[in-house]
Design a protein around this motif. Sequence first.
Motif, PDB file in Angstrom:
ATOM      1  N   SER A  74      49.171   4.385  58.894  1.00  0.00           N
ATOM      2  CA  SER A  74      48.625   5.405  57.798  1.00  0.00           C
ATOM      3  C   SER A  74      47.175   5.224  58.535  1.00  0.00           C
ATOM      4  O   SER A  74      47.662   5.415  59.630  1.00  0.00           O
ATOM      5  N   PRO A  78      44.578  23.057  71.231  1.00  0.00           N
ATOM      6  CA  PRO A  78      45.377  22.459  71.271  1.00  0.00           C
ATOM      7  C   PRO A  78      47.105  22.849  72.327  1.00  0.00           C
ATOM      8  O   PRO A  78      46.458  23.711  73.382  1.00  0.00           O
ATOM      9  N   PRO A 112      50.605  25.672  68.282  1.00  0.00           N
ATOM     10  CA  PRO A 112      51.738  26.294  67.989  1.00  0.00           C
ATOM     11  C   PRO A 112      52.362  27.459  68.842  1.00  0.00           C
ATOM     12  O   PRO A 112      53.578  27.522  68.602  1.00  0.00           O
ATOM     13  N   ALA A 137      44.737  11.530  55.623  1.00  0.00           N
ATOM     14  CA  ALA A 137      45.917  12.395  55.965  1.00  0.00           C
ATOM     15  C   ALA A 137      47.374  11.114  56.350  1.00  0.00           C
ATOM     16  O   ALA A 137      47.204   9.907  55.906  1.00  0.00           O
ATOM     17  N   ARG A 138      48.572  11.898  56.678  1.00  0.00           N
ATOM     18  CA  ARG A 138      49.609  10.482  56.272  1.00  0.00           C
ATOM     19  C   ARG A 138      50.462  11.458  57.645  1.00  0.00           C
ATOM     20  O   ARG A 138      50.506  12.094  57.606  1.00  0.00           O
ATOM     21  N   LEU A 176      57.291  19.653  64.603  1.00  0.00           N
ATOM     22  CA  LEU A 176      56.304  19.748  63.634  1.00  0.00           C
ATOM     23  C   LEU A 176      57.417  18.767  62.015  1.00  0.00           C
ATOM     24  O   LEU A 176      56.376  18.032  61.493  1.00  0.00           O
ATOM     25  N   THR A 192      55.140  15.158  62.299  1.00  0.00           N
ATOM     26  CA  THR A 192      53.831  15.003  62.930  1.00  0.00           C
ATOM     27  C   THR A 192      53.395  14.506  61.555  1.00  0.00           C
ATOM     28  O   THR A 192      53.877  15.135  60.202  1.00  0.00           O
ATOM     29  N   GLY A 193      51.809  14.708  61.506  1.00  0.00           N
ATOM     30  CA  GLY A 193      50.818  14.476  60.342  1.00  0.00           C
ATOM     31  C   GLY A 193      50.790  15.601  58.979  1.00  0.00           C
ATOM     32  O   GLY A 193      50.462  16.533  60.214  1.00  0.00           O
ATOM     33  N   THR A 194      50.329  15.056  58.799  1.00  0.00           N
ATOM     34  CA  THR A 194      50.304  16.419  57.263  1.00  0.00           C
ATOM     35  C   THR A 194      48.209  17.124  58.137  1.00  0.00           C
ATOM     36  O   THR A 194      48.448  18.177  57.383  1.00  0.00           O
ATOM     37  N   HIS A 195      47.736  16.414  58.678  1.00  0.00           N
ATOM     38  CA  HIS A 195      46.711  17.415  59.031  1.00  0.00           C
ATOM     39  C   HIS A 195      46.692  17.832  60.619  1.00  0.00           C
ATOM     40  O   HIS A 195      47.659  16.990  61.437  1.00  0.00           O
ATOM     41  N   THR A 196      45.632  18.254  61.148  1.00  0.00           N
ATOM     42  CA  THR A 196      45.646  18.937  62.634  1.00  0.00           C
ATOM     43  C   THR A 196      44.592  18.952  63.051  1.00  0.00           C
ATOM     44  O   THR A 196      43.508  18.590  62.600  1.00  0.00           O
ATOM     45  N   CYS A 206      43.997  22.483  64.703  1.00  0.00           N
ATOM     46  CA  CYS A 206      44.534  23.833  64.492  1.00  0.00           C
ATOM     47  C   CYS A 206      45.984  23.339  65.543  1.00  0.00           C
ATOM     48  O   CYS A 206      46.942  24.292  65.223  1.00  0.00           O
TER      49      CYS A 206
END
Lengths: 713, 713
Positions: A379, A268, A305, A372-373, A314, A317-321, A324
């Motif tokens: 959605s 990332p 990060p 993911a959310r 942070l 942002t969404g629940t998933h990466t 990373c």
Amino acid sequence: MKKLILLLCLLPLSAAASGPISWTEIFPGVWKGVAGEPEAYDLLRAAECEPFASALEGLERTPFPFAQTEVRAEVVDGKTYLRFPLRREEQVYGPGLNFQTVHQRGKILGLHVDHYGGRDNGRTHAPVPFYVSSAGYGVLVNSARYMTFYVGTAVRRDARDAPEARDRNTDPAWTSRPYSDAVEALVPANGVEFYVFSGGTPLGAVERYNLFCGGGTLPPRWGLGFTQRVEKLYDAAQVVAEAEEFERRGYPLDFIGLEPGWQSRAYPCTFEWDSGRFPDPAGLTRQLLHRGVRLNLWVNPYVSPDASIYDEILPHTGTHTVWCGIVPDLNDPEAVRIWTDRLRQGQVDIGVSGYKIDEVDGYDHYLWPDVARFPSGTSAEQMRQTYGVLAQKVTGRLYRQAGIRTFGLVRGSNAGAVSLPYVLYNDYYSHPDFITALVNSGFCGVLWTPEVRGSKTAEEWLRRFQSVVFSPMAMINAWSSGTKPWSFPEVAEQVKYYAELRMMLMPYFYSEFARYRFHGTPPFRSMALEPGFRSDPRTDTGSRDLEENPYLEAVTREIKDQYMAGGCLLVAPMFAGQESRTVLLPAGDWYDFYTGLYAGNGEEITVEPGLDRIPVFVRDGAVIPFIPPLLHAPGPGEKVDIEFRHYGRAGGSYLLYDDDGTTFAYEDGHYSWRTATVTRDARGELTGSLSPAEDGKPDTVGQVTFRFMTPAE
Amino acid sequence: MKKLILLLCLLPLSAAASGPISWTEIFPGVWKGVAGEPEAYDLLRAAECEPFASALEGLERTPFPFAQTEVRAEVVDGKTYLRFPLRREEQVYGPGLNFQTVHQRGKILGLHVDHYGGRDNGRTHAPVPFYVSSAGYGVLVNSARYMTFYVGTAVRRDARDAPEARDRNTDPAWTSRPYSDAVEALVPANGVEFYVFSGGTPLGAVERYNLFCGGGTLPPRWGLGFTQRVEKLYDAAQVVAEAEEFERRGYPLDFIGLEPGWQSRAYPCTFEWDSGRFPDPAGLTRQLLHRGVRLNLWVNPYVSPDASIYDEILPHTGTHTVWCGIVPDLNDPEAVRIWTDRLRQGQVDIGVSGYKIDEVDGYDHYLWPDVARFPSGTSAEQMRQTYGVLAQKVTGRLYRQAGIRTFGLVRGSNAGAVSLPYVLYNDYYSHPDFITALVNSGFCGVLWTPEVRGSKTAEEWLRRFQSVVFSPMAMINAWSSGTKPWSFPEVAEQVKYYAELRMMLMPYFYSEFARYRFHGTPPFRSMALEPGFRSDPRTDTGSRDLEENPYLEAVTREIKDQYMAGGCLLVAPMFAGQESRTVLLPAGDWYDFYTGLYAGNGEEITVEPGLDRIPVFVRDGAVIPFIPPLLHAPGPGEKVDIEFRHYGRAGGSYLLYDDDGTTFAYEDGHYSWRTATVTRDARGELTGSLSPAEDGKPDTVGQVTFRFMTPAE
């Protein structure tokens, strides 16, 4: 109470509501239909495009293309089933940016933003849910869900125009794909809005769609120059040296693209300059601008990060990466503010001219999953379908706020992005399929570049280069290969010829883009949108060997390797290994672009152009503006001489567009259209003239000359 | 009121309910979890399978394989998001019948019944939503919707065991696929039930799943003989001649398959004999049965307008057609009655032994679209996911009602079909991928045949033939090619050797199928289910050329070309063009099947078997029953001599199953298990004995001999 509602919900979900469709004519020839309860979020709302109302309102009224009652909608089990009619003779183009086929009738397309995986199945960088019929209309289904389109494939038991059942045992006319009289679409939502664009012709339908989405994007003039993307770990000194070498060798260059290594960390991303490789970004940008060269920066939106914005963004942002990195919710205004502020400071505000936004398409393994959310409530599916559009929108705004135009690259798009200043590209690398994508891009309001990266041979290099100069962005992407225009010495002069030709055609392409902006006419488009072109595909019997072809699938042969670059140029690329090819010319006389000689009329011709030339043809009476081969696009107000080249026997004209080339002043009327006219007098002599510039309007035309390319008989 | 409910519905659909999962231990080591409101229709209800409760209740209690709280479920936006934990070292097998890969960790699978399209992406003939972990448990998600499984791919922002972000610019350890600590699944429904099977070992988990679905199918003995499918337009005389020629040439034959041309019309079907080609079906069936040969009939379920049942079944069919045939709603009892009555009369009731049910898988262009509707209210999606299972169930019942077993072919299946008497096949024809499908079939309760159709060379013909005899159905499908076992004269004797070997192994395979029936042990299965096998895949760096491999995707090398055929035989097929291959042997001593010589122990060996042999290995101490090479399976009560072959140095035993071979009397206890034991005495001499048959139990064992294959040291 929540529980009660949940229980109540189970009933209607499995019941069907076949309610009437509510239709409204919102512009001449543009109807909006509503079925069920459309969702709050959809493609057009994601793009936030505003119809180019004044242009649409000036168009002729056209009739609804079929009986409105032939459009059917049912809401079943939480999904909307749509049906639009098809007649036997109709051809269908789109939905979606396809790479291997032009005609979509007979296809099932599961529209899903994705990296192109080698099959035209709906998973593509721009799965725009808009299709165009050869009968002169288009249909847009405005949902950000994963929709499935059955384009003349599903046969209903009660079809009005049904095919006949045949006995496969004994009837040689049996087919595995019987004729179907409808396009059906599955929209996984309790309702949806959709639009019918009646255009008179297929091109007219596309133009109305484009105007409805705000009109095409108008790049800055420099955006139509040449661009080189350098190796991923280049430092500032290497970048300057690169610009210098282009100049020293006499190759045009308008902007340089920096790949991941401009950042301190990538995949990332930090969105921050690497201080080792780039100690003085502002100085670098100034130094390059001084040489007439701009910078474009690669990013993907996933936050490392180690990025200074990490902690602040942070919660947005969404629940998933992704690799990373956290995923900014581009429907959360705070996420947008934090991310674009980061791009503005030290990038846009020091003169960085644009971005290349990577990895907003897919593929599934890299991006967030559909479970993911996101904080905004969008959605995962809707985010996937619109993330590229959102990224274009919010970065595009940075430039609008700065009052200057940008022209960048992006890997994911969708409906509504017509006016956003981005060109699509990908990691796939089939030259023929890149051309088919260019052909198809004009059906769905996106721009596509068949970028040149590496090549195995000088021949391939030149062939790819010859076609990329007839595309929205003339680019070498050397992020991995390090290839330069002159890397294959045996064809370096031919490459330079075409790089220069690109520069010479700048007023032509700029005017064609202005037509995209003001009239919705796609600057690069399929022959099927050209009047007088026989666009029906041929269907050949496939293999009769049942071991190889158990269902006797037929094979469709279609024209997918030639296209129109603007209204005047028919481009027929050569691919490595080819010595000759056929070209199907539309009705009317056509002439060779290089020699002006007669080429044919409404017929298939075979050409053997040799390695030095990509075949290009010009319609009788065409007038095309050329400037001298500059190394950089002319700056604002810079006057440049124009040679108008005329082809063929007939008189004709060209509408030349002009403005300052960099700002949005054209939106306030600071532009001009001038007409270059060639007439044939009584003695058969051709003469040309250019209408004067209006008072107070931009005028960058220097000396004007006319050249008559076709030798007298 | 309906409208009001619809409006009320919009709220909860976009809200999330992260309710607790309700868990119940329903059998030892089998837990049922429920999230949200599961749908009324699901895979297990479609199959109507009843758990083999008595067998399950006799199993050891095993602990839940991880903390129950690690399983998470959320109902969001009308969908259920499930999450199950994974540990770093776990391998995952399934979900779905895959063709090219065994290890699924790192995959995204969109489970969808379909013809296999050449990629392991979830679209397959049996997308069973059951996966098995190397940690000794399995998970079934019981939904008939199109589900997506993210098998250790999606990385959550808050992952408990998260991978580290790396800088791709400079860190060579960067990977495009970071480690993920979960399996996530998207179930497009407001709730779902799921099951966890804790088995102690992966095989134990599979066995519990199979028993939960009723236990495996037990074919009639003749089903394990040889079968030839004849050309599609054969007539009765040709069929009889075919049976005669097999006999004259001395090739075994238990059943002949008739392809579409037995029907008066096909694609769509009439389900009626063609009176020209088959003037006396009852006479034909009698004549063949007299020769020990049975008939199997090809159908697809789509009803021709010329079928006598057309008008009656019409109201019980779906909205869309398949090849212009109407589609019986197999959840509508009337449709089932009309269709199966048609099959019973003049087919099952004259002695037709089974069916080949084609086209119940896909692909999308041929089957009904997802916007189709069915009278029973089953959605098109649910119908697609279960149509093959429903067709197996309702045709299977025809035979159960007749009191005789069948063993047929089908092209679509799913969870719950374990006990249904069908073997999967398809139109795909990669020999290596056929073997990988056979490997994977054992993970998900289905049977698969790598059928032999045509071949380009004698070598390919023999290689394919050698492997199909070590599969659930030893079949040549000559519907198009017309090929016979002896069609390649240069290998006709080798083919006969393997056809005879198949017959000789009949008591072995029959007993292995009985273990499938009574213990759930898959008769054909992956090495990963074998104790002592090192099943971790190796990951090799892929190409480092960024032009070819921009994301530096690694390449997984795994063992997917060898498998267990029953508990004793390790089969390692050779593919055309190979002269040697490696075989990875599990821990323990292994011996060559043909010579009894020592082969290796827990190591990779290289074999060069020559064209005549397919490599097969046997574990130390194995005892395998052989009968003489009959031309047809023994009839009920027919006594046959058995030679037990023992391999290696250790003593051992074999549990031999026996019953009448054709009826369901075994369900009432009319079967026997007898133990063949080989012991080594103090002097090192091996001796063998067979336990006597119990009084009143079936006994078809004639003379018994023992043969010690491994030469004394």
